[in-house]
Design a protein around this motif. Structure first.
Motif, PDB file in Angstrom:
ATOM      1  N   LYS A  87      40.243  51.838  40.443  1.00  0.00           N
ATOM      2  CA  LYS A  87      41.466  52.627  40.259  1.00  0.00           C
ATOM      3  C   LYS A  87      41.976  53.095  41.619  1.00  0.00           C
ATOM      4  CE  LYS A  87      43.325  56.453  37.587  1.00  0.00           C
ATOM      5  NZ  LYS A  87      43.070  57.483  36.588  1.00  0.00           N
ATOM      6  N   LYS A  88      41.030  53.559  42.447  1.00  0.00           N
ATOM      7  CA  LYS A  88      41.384  54.063  43.786  1.00  0.00           C
ATOM      8  C   LYS A  88      41.962  52.924  44.653  1.00  0.00           C
ATOM      9  CE  LYS A  88      39.030  56.794  47.308  1.00  0.00           C
ATOM     10  NZ  LYS A  88      37.696  57.224  47.701  1.00  0.00           N
ATOM     11  N   ARG A  89      41.271  51.760  44.576  1.00  0.00           N
ATOM     12  CA  ARG A  89      41.675  50.622  45.413  1.00  0.00           C
ATOM     13  C   ARG A  89      43.047  50.072  44.998  1.00  0.00           C
ATOM     14  NH1 ARG A  89      37.110  47.403  47.266  1.00  0.00           N
ATOM     15  NH2 ARG A  89      35.546  48.892  47.959  1.00  0.00           N
ATOM     16  N   THR A  90      43.329  50.136  43.726  1.00  0.00           N
ATOM     17  CA  THR A  90      44.602  49.540  43.260  1.00  0.00           C
ATOM     18  C   THR A  90      45.727  50.585  43.257  1.00  0.00           C
ATOM     19  OG1 THR A  90      43.962  50.000  40.976  1.00  0.00           O
ATOM     20  CG2 THR A  90      43.510  47.788  41.802  1.00  0.00           C
ATOM     21  N   ASN A  91      45.350  51.850  43.606  1.00  0.00           N
ATOM     22  CA  ASN A  91      46.327  52.949  43.637  1.00  0.00           C
ATOM     23  C   ASN A  91      47.095  53.061  42.322  1.00  0.00           C
ATOM     24  OD1 ASN A  91      45.790  53.701  46.294  1.00  0.00           O
ATOM     25  ND2 ASN A  91      47.066  52.017  47.052  1.00  0.00           N
ATOM     26  N   SER A  92      46.374  52.739  41.209  1.00  0.00           N
ATOM     27  CA  SER A  92      47.037  52.836  39.899  1.00  0.00           C
ATOM     28  C   SER A  92      46.829  54.240  39.360  1.00  0.00           C
ATOM     29  CB  SER A  92      46.434  51.817  38.936  1.00  0.00           C
ATOM     30  OG  SER A  92      46.566  50.525  39.481  1.00  0.00           O
ATOM     31  N   HIS A  93      47.789  54.751  38.639  1.00  0.00           N
ATOM     32  CA  HIS A  93      47.664  56.106  38.085  1.00  0.00           C
ATOM     33  C   HIS A  93      48.015  56.086  36.604  1.00  0.00           C
ATOM     34  CE1 HIS A  93      47.099  57.736  42.063  1.00  0.00           C
ATOM     35  NE2 HIS A  93      48.147  57.013  42.471  1.00  0.00           N
ATOM     36  N   PRO A 113      45.570  39.837  39.929  1.00  0.00           N
ATOM     37  CA  PRO A 113      46.472  39.053  40.785  1.00  0.00           C
ATOM     38  C   PRO A 113      47.411  39.910  41.637  1.00  0.00           C
ATOM     39  CG  PRO A 113      47.067  38.805  38.466  1.00  0.00           C
ATOM     40  CD  PRO A 113      45.775  39.533  38.503  1.00  0.00           C
ATOM     41  N   GLU A 114      47.813  41.076  41.119  1.00  0.00           N
ATOM     42  CA  GLU A 114      48.758  41.912  41.879  1.00  0.00           C
ATOM     43  C   GLU A 114      48.104  42.576  43.086  1.00  0.00           C
ATOM     44  OE1 GLU A 114      49.620  44.217  38.536  1.00  0.00           O
ATOM     45  OE2 GLU A 114      51.314  43.002  37.857  1.00  0.00           O
ATOM     46  N   HIS A 115      46.750  42.553  43.110  1.00  0.00           N
ATOM     47  CA  HIS A 115      46.021  43.230  44.196  1.00  0.00           C
ATOM     48  C   HIS A 115      45.117  42.268  44.962  1.00  0.00           C
ATOM     49  CE1 HIS A 115      47.411  47.038  42.517  1.00  0.00           C
ATOM     50  NE2 HIS A 115      47.133  46.506  41.335  1.00  0.00           N
ATOM     51  N   ASN A 116      45.168  40.981  44.603  1.00  0.00           N
ATOM     52  CA  ASN A 116      44.330  39.966  45.257  1.00  0.00           C
ATOM     53  C   ASN A 116      42.852  40.349  45.218  1.00  0.00           C
ATOM     54  OD1 ASN A 116      44.967  37.466  46.199  1.00  0.00           O
ATOM     55  ND2 ASN A 116      44.695  38.014  48.331  1.00  0.00           N
ATOM     56  N   MET A 117      42.449  40.921  44.098  1.00  0.00           N
ATOM     57  CA  MET A 117      41.089  41.466  43.985  1.00  0.00           C
ATOM     58  C   MET A 117      40.295  40.727  42.908  1.00  0.00           C
ATOM     59  SD  MET A 117      40.050  45.380  43.138  1.00  0.00           S
ATOM     60  CE  MET A 117      40.868  46.115  44.549  1.00  0.00           C
ATOM     61  N   VAL A 118      39.047  40.437  43.248  1.00  0.00           N
ATOM     62  CA  VAL A 118      38.134  39.754  42.324  1.00  0.00           C
ATOM     63  C   VAL A 118      37.035  40.733  41.931  1.00  0.00           C
ATOM     64  CG1 VAL A 118      36.318  37.991  42.224  1.00  0.00           C
ATOM     65  CG2 VAL A 118      38.558  37.415  43.188  1.00  0.00           C
ATOM     66  N   ILE A 119      36.692  40.750  40.641  1.00  0.00           N
ATOM     67  CA  ILE A 119      35.570  41.583  40.175  1.00  0.00           C
ATOM     68  C   ILE A 119      34.517  40.650  39.592  1.00  0.00           C
ATOM     69  CG2 ILE A 119      34.866  43.436  38.612  1.00  0.00           C
ATOM     70  CD1 ILE A 119      37.920  44.273  38.660  1.00  0.00           C
ATOM     71  N   GLU A 120      33.323  40.696  40.161  1.00  0.00           N
ATOM     72  CA  GLU A 120      32.221  39.853  39.697  1.00  0.00           C
ATOM     73  C   GLU A 120      31.173  40.726  39.015  1.00  0.00           C
ATOM     74  OE1 GLU A 120      31.562  35.882  40.726  1.00  0.00           O
ATOM     75  OE2 GLU A 120      33.299  36.656  39.652  1.00  0.00           O
ATOM     76  N   ILE A 121      30.900  40.428  37.755  1.00  0.00           N
ATOM     77  CA  ILE A 121      29.877  41.158  36.992  1.00  0.00           C
ATOM     78  C   ILE A 121      28.564  40.412  37.195  1.00  0.00           C
ATOM     79  CG2 ILE A 121      29.293  42.126  34.720  1.00  0.00           C
ATOM     80  CD1 ILE A 121      32.121  42.978  35.655  1.00  0.00           C
ATOM     81  N   GLN A 122      27.639  40.999  37.952  1.00  0.00           N
ATOM     82  CA  GLN A 122      26.432  40.266  38.375  1.00  0.00           C
ATOM     83  C   GLN A 122      25.226  40.574  37.478  1.00  0.00           C
ATOM     84  OE1 GLN A 122      27.988  38.350  40.240  1.00  0.00           O
ATOM     85  NE2 GLN A 122      27.941  38.870  42.403  1.00  0.00           N
ATOM     86  N   GLY A 123      24.901  39.624  36.595  1.00  0.00           N
ATOM     87  CA  GLY A 123      23.709  39.754  35.754  1.00  0.00           C
ATOM     88  C   GLY A 123      22.462  39.359  36.539  1.00  0.00           C
ATOM     89  N   PRO A 124      21.288  39.324  35.891  1.00  0.00           N
ATOM     90  CA  PRO A 124      20.025  39.081  36.600  1.00  0.00           C
ATOM     91  C   PRO A 124      19.962  37.748  37.339  1.00  0.00           C
ATOM     92  CG  PRO A 124      19.706  39.099  34.200  1.00  0.00           C
ATOM     93  CD  PRO A 124      21.075  39.609  34.472  1.00  0.00           C
ATOM     94  N   PHE A 125      20.686  36.700  36.850  1.00  0.00           N
ATOM     95  CA  PHE A 125      20.561  35.383  37.490  1.00  0.00           C
ATOM     96  C   PHE A 125      21.316  35.315  38.826  1.00  0.00           C
ATOM     97  CE2 PHE A 125      23.847  35.303  34.254  1.00  0.00           C
ATOM     98  CZ  PHE A 125      24.936  34.808  34.946  1.00  0.00           C
ATOM     99  N   HIS A 126      21.957  36.418  39.237  1.00  0.00           N
ATOM    100  CA  HIS A 126      22.595  36.452  40.559  1.00  0.00           C
ATOM    101  C   HIS A 126      21.627  36.940  41.643  1.00  0.00           C
ATOM    102  CE1 HIS A 126      26.733  35.523  39.422  1.00  0.00           C
ATOM    103  NE2 HIS A 126      26.480  36.166  38.303  1.00  0.00           N
TER     104      HIS A 126
END
Length: 384
Positions: free
Chosen positions: A378-384, A316-329
């Motif tokens: 990590k790079k996109r969220t500039n987290s360290h 939510p703090e980065h407005n970023m979605v991560i989709e884990i795409q299995g075979p049915f995608h």
């Protein structure tokens, strides 16, 4: 049953008796009988036919006969048989090696007889292939070639399809996702969709299938280029949605489709669709690894954003979605060719202003496979 015959105990008894006869006389049926029987049995599953031991035995008895005589079927029988296989699988029939063998035996026949299929066959065949792709997660031999053989025929016969066939075609070409080139999909939609959206007699089901298909087509155009808006298709989308909104449907699945279309067009939708949260093992595993590498990162799971289907992970703090795409995608189990549903979800999220990272999951994961993705986040969220 197709004409509204009630499934009385007598009706069920007659079906059970006939299934027993199929088993007893399996070696005496001619090709037409085999094709007709499998078509009828698949049709019965649409009307609540239980897959009793007798039913499964009858299917199992007929399948080897199809594979053995694959070169002798005429176009109508090929279309009916592939439709029957797709319908059986869609209604829960187990995908036995024999059933897969029949599909693999019939698909090359589509190629060799492509010029002999009438519009109804073309629509049914593409619907069948899209349904098989939807339900079968591994590679289907000959599928890509069969689809490629039929697509030019859609365009050649565009004046001759009935509304139901058009709805099936729009749904199927959208469902097959990146297997069908974008310019082919766009030209099919532009030449056919007006026959549904402008026809006052179009059935609810045809409008729903077409609405979903047009959305996928618009989604694909938007993913290729932010500027590539197709006003003609958006206008049809708007018209189709207007016809379905009033009154809003009771069916949850239909509500979800309408919510997506309303979200796409930026229109309000009074119903909040209900989605089931389903946590997958790779999703949980990836979240744990990500959290251990970035302990301060806020991660939400199965979050529904903007009335859309839930996303796997949301930052939510980065407005970023991560989709884990299995075979049915993906189409045909190749982990490259995304299907229509996947493309639509990504485009809807991007349109709503979220950044989307897709992570294909081919096999059981290990840390090495995940590391590049975690580094990227990590790079996109500039987290360290």
């Amino acid at each position: 049953a197709d004409s509204g015959q009630e499934r009385t105990p007598e009706f069920n008894e007659a079906v059970a008796t006939l299934l027993h006869c199929v088993n007893a006389q399996k070696d005496q049926f001619i090709l037409q009988n085999i094709a007709n029987l499998l078509w009828a049995m698949a049709k019965l599953t649409d009307y609540g036919q239980e897959r009793t031991p007798e039913f499964n035995e009858a299917v199992a008895a007929l399948l080897p006969r199809v594979s053995a005589q694959k070169d002798q079927f005429i176009p109508q029988q090929i279309a009916n048989l592939l439709w029957a296989m797709a319908k059986l699988v869609d209604n829960g029939q187990e995908q036995t090696p024999e059933l897969n063998e029949v599909v693999a035996a019939l698909l090359p026949c589509v190629n060799t007889q492509k010029d002999q299929f009438i519009p109804q066959h073309i629509a049914n065949l593409l619907w069948s292939m899209a349904k098989l792709v939807n339900n079968v997660q591994e590679q289907i031999p000959g599928l890509n070639e069969a689809v490629a053989a039929l697509l030019p025929r859609v365009y050649a016969q565009k004046a001759n399809f009935k509304p139901q066939e058009i709805a099936n075609l729009l749904w199927a070409t959208a469902k097959l996702g990146e297997l069908v080139e974008l310019d082919v999909v766009t030209s099919i939609f532009k030449s056919l969709v007006h026959k549904i959206s402008e026809n006052p007699q179009s059935s609810q089901q045809n409008i729903f299938m077409s609405l979903w298909g047009v959305m996928v087509c618009c989604a694909r155009l938007s993913l290729v280029s932010k500027a590539n808006k197709n006003n003609v298709l958006e206008k049809h989308l708007d018209d189709l949605l207007t016809r379905l909104e009033n009154p809003p449907p009771d069916n949850e699945k239909d509500q979800r489709v309408i919510a997506m279309a309303a979200s796409w067009l930026g229109r309000p939708f009074p119903i909040v669709p209900h989605y089931r949260a389903t946590l997958s093992e790779p999703q949980t595993f990836f979240r744990d690894q990500l959290q251990s590498r970035l302990p301060c990162l806020k991660i939400e799971e199965e979050k529904s954003l903007n009335l859309l289907p839930p996303v796997d992970l949301f930052l939510p703090e980065h407005n970023m979605v991560i989709e884990i795409q299995g075979p049915f995608h993906y189409v045909n189990g190749d982990f490259k060719t995304r299907n229509g549903s996947t493309l639509l979800k990504i485009a809807l999220l991007q349109k709503a202003g979220f950044e989307v990272i897709e992570i294909p999951v081919k096999q059981r994961w290990n840390h090495d496979l995940m590391k590049p993705f975690i580094d990227q986040i990590k790079k996109r969220t500039n987290s360290h």
